[in-house]
Design an enzyme around this catalytic site. Sequence first.
Site, PDB file in Angstrom:
ATOM      1  N   GLY A  64      52.512  51.986  43.489  1.00  0.00           N
ATOM      2  CA  GLY A  64      52.848  52.732  44.694  1.00  0.00           C
ATOM      3  C   GLY A  64      53.683  53.951  44.363  1.00  0.00           C
ATOM      4  O   GLY A  64      54.159  54.121  43.245  1.00  0.00           O
ATOM      5  N   LYS A  86      59.482  51.776  37.287  1.00  0.00           N
ATOM      6  CA  LYS A  86      59.714  52.802  38.303  1.00  0.00           C
ATOM      7  C   LYS A  86      60.144  54.079  37.600  1.00  0.00           C
ATOM      8  O   LYS A  86      61.176  54.098  36.917  1.00  0.00           O
ATOM      9  CB  LYS A  86      60.797  52.322  39.277  1.00  0.00           C
ATOM     10  CG  LYS A  86      61.067  53.288  40.406  1.00  0.00           C
ATOM     11  CD  LYS A  86      61.886  52.619  41.497  1.00  0.00           C
ATOM     12  CE  LYS A  86      62.121  53.546  42.657  1.00  0.00           C
ATOM     13  NZ  LYS A  86      62.665  52.872  43.821  1.00  0.00           N
ATOM     14  N   ASP A 179      70.776  50.341  52.152  1.00  0.00           N
ATOM     15  CA  ASP A 179      69.420  50.758  52.494  1.00  0.00           C
ATOM     16  C   ASP A 179      68.478  49.572  52.630  1.00  0.00           C
ATOM     17  O   ASP A 179      67.355  49.576  52.119  1.00  0.00           O
ATOM     18  CB  ASP A 179      68.900  51.741  51.428  1.00  0.00           C
ATOM     19  CG  ASP A 179      67.816  52.639  51.991  1.00  0.00           C
ATOM     20  OD1 ASP A 179      67.646  52.678  53.219  1.00  0.00           O
ATOM     21  OD2 ASP A 179      67.121  53.285  51.193  1.00  0.00           O
TER      22      ASP A 179
HETATM   23  N1  LIG Z   1      59.440  45.516  41.366  1.00  0.00           N
HETATM   24  C1  LIG Z   1      58.267  45.777  41.963  1.00  0.00           C
HETATM   25  N2  LIG Z   1      57.238  44.920  41.861  1.00  0.00           N
HETATM   26  C2  LIG Z   1      56.057  45.171  42.467  1.00  0.00           C
HETATM   27  N3  LIG Z   1      55.815  46.276  43.204  1.00  0.00           N
HETATM   28  C3  LIG Z   1      56.794  47.182  43.344  1.00  0.00           C
HETATM   29  C4  LIG Z   1      58.071  46.986  42.739  1.00  0.00           C
HETATM   30  N4  LIG Z   1      58.867  48.039  43.069  1.00  0.00           N
HETATM   31  C5  LIG Z   1      58.119  48.840  43.828  1.00  0.00           C
HETATM   32  N5  LIG Z   1      56.864  48.349  44.001  1.00  0.00           N
HETATM   33  C6  LIG Z   1      55.747  48.960  44.752  1.00  0.00           C
HETATM   34  O1  LIG Z   1      55.831  50.365  44.595  1.00  0.00           O
HETATM   35  C7  LIG Z   1      55.910  50.998  45.870  1.00  0.00           C
HETATM   36  C8  LIG Z   1      56.830  52.208  45.783  1.00  0.00           C
HETATM   37  O2  LIG Z   1      58.169  51.756  45.551  1.00  0.00           O
HETATM   38  P1  LIG Z   1      59.422  52.719  45.587  1.00  0.00           P
HETATM   39  O3  LIG Z   1      60.634  51.898  45.383  1.00  0.00           O
HETATM   40  O4  LIG Z   1      59.208  53.866  44.678  1.00  0.00           O
HETATM   41  O5  LIG Z   1      59.358  53.377  46.991  1.00  0.00           O
HETATM   42  P2  LIG Z   1      59.697  52.831  48.434  1.00  0.00           P
HETATM   43  O6  LIG Z   1      60.820  51.817  48.366  1.00  0.00           O
HETATM   44  O7  LIG Z   1      58.413  52.377  49.074  1.00  0.00           O
HETATM   45  O8  LIG Z   1      60.194  54.128  49.135  1.00  0.00           O
HETATM   46  P3  LIG Z   1      61.554  54.904  48.852  1.00  0.00           P
HETATM   47  O9  LIG Z   1      61.193  56.051  47.991  1.00  0.00           O
HETATM   48  O10 LIG Z   1      62.016  55.280  50.213  1.00  0.00           O
HETATM   49  O11 LIG Z   1      62.499  53.971  48.174  1.00  0.00           O
HETATM   50  C9  LIG Z   1      56.404  49.929  46.831  1.00  0.00           C
HETATM   51  O12 LIG Z   1      55.931  50.177  48.123  1.00  0.00           O
HETATM   52  C10 LIG Z   1      55.822  48.652  46.232  1.00  0.00           C
HETATM   53  O13 LIG Z   1      54.523  48.454  46.720  1.00  0.00           O
END
Ligand SMILES: Nc1ncnc2c1ncn2[C@@H]1O[C@H](COP(=O)(O)OP(=O)(O)OP(=O)(O)O)[C@@H](O)[C@H]1O
Length: 323
Positions: A64, A86, A179
């Site tokens: 994502g 990430k 958050d």
């Molecule tokens: N530890 C993880 N395990 C599995 N999927 C994850 C994990 N962390 C993030 N994701 C996936 O990646 C996507 C993007 O995560 P990210 O934390 O970058 O953004 P967000 O929390 O959706 O938005 P924001 O930028 O506002 O924090 C999430 O929606 C999730 O589907």
Amino acid sequence: MAVVRKRPQLNLHLPLPETTDRRPRFPPPLPLPLPLPPNSSHSTATNHQEVDRLSDLEKLQVLGNGNSGTVYKVRQKRTLQTYALKVIHGDCDTTVRRQIFREMEILRRTDSPYVVRCHGIFEKPSGDIAMVLEYMDSGTLDNLLHTIGTFSESSLANISRQVLNGLNYLHSHKIVHRDIKPSNLLVNSKMEVKIADFGVSKIMCRTLDPCDSYVGTCAYMSPERFDPDTYGANYNGYAGDIWSLGLTLVELYVGHFPFSPPGQKPDWASLMCAICFGEPPSLQESSASVEFRDFIQCCLQKESSKRWTVLQLLSHPFVTQDR
Ligand SMILES: Nc1ncnc2c1ncn2[C@@H]1O[C@H](COP(=O)(O)OP(=O)(O)OP(=O)(O)O)[C@@H](O)[C@H]1O
């Protein structure tokens, strides 16, 4: 995510970008690893398996994209262990960068089954920051809401119990998440729910693009963060996480963000008015049980000092009763 060191000097009527925060820029380092809370069943705070080289990870797929970067599913070649990687774009100033690293370093030392583990933090030559995270194979509660639909009361009681345990861990270490929202709560196929997102993306996004990230960041903010004079007697930050949890649960139950009609995103002036001047969201008119309605009411008290604490909520019938 923020570490509470002293009562914040907030007297803002509107939340402002992080750069206006009046806390000291470089606070003294915290004792790390974090001491364990009383009754912890975990042996040490740093015994997780670490990933020591980014080159040992192979990308499998994109999981994502968030406001600040991309999350990949990766596999460690040596152990075949799966992680989420990430990658956060690194175009921010040194001050913000130091703050990000400091907060990530704190979270890397957290050791709770209710908080997503961080197995390593790397700075790439490009300036991007890469965090190796525990992989949660069912994604976020936000993803599930949009794919599977709204959650039953019994699922929400289970989710509440786990998030409250995570918040209890964080709050007992003087860490405020700041958050809590469906997209920051990750789930795996065992229906384990873990608190994620170290506040990093928010810090960076505010610097890069305050307007765009603002509503997303503000939407779950408590009244006292907008107006501490009116709603923030004895403001300590912890109560803000409870407000955000309450909003999250209502959203997962009714299927849309509680301060706006289905399918609409609020602009942030109306959002602020609704939070500060309107009635808090409630489930009084819904078919929710008495316990659930009351639980939500305890979370969504506008006056922060009337809101229940994590420990009080952990003994609320909504989470203690078997469903
Ligand atoms: N530890 C993880 N395990 C599995 N999927 C994850 C994990 N962390 C993030 N994701 C996936 O990646 C996507 C993007 O995560 P990210 O934390 O970058 O953004 P967000 O929390 O959706 O938005 P924001 O930028 O506002 O924090 C999430 O929606 C999730 O589907």
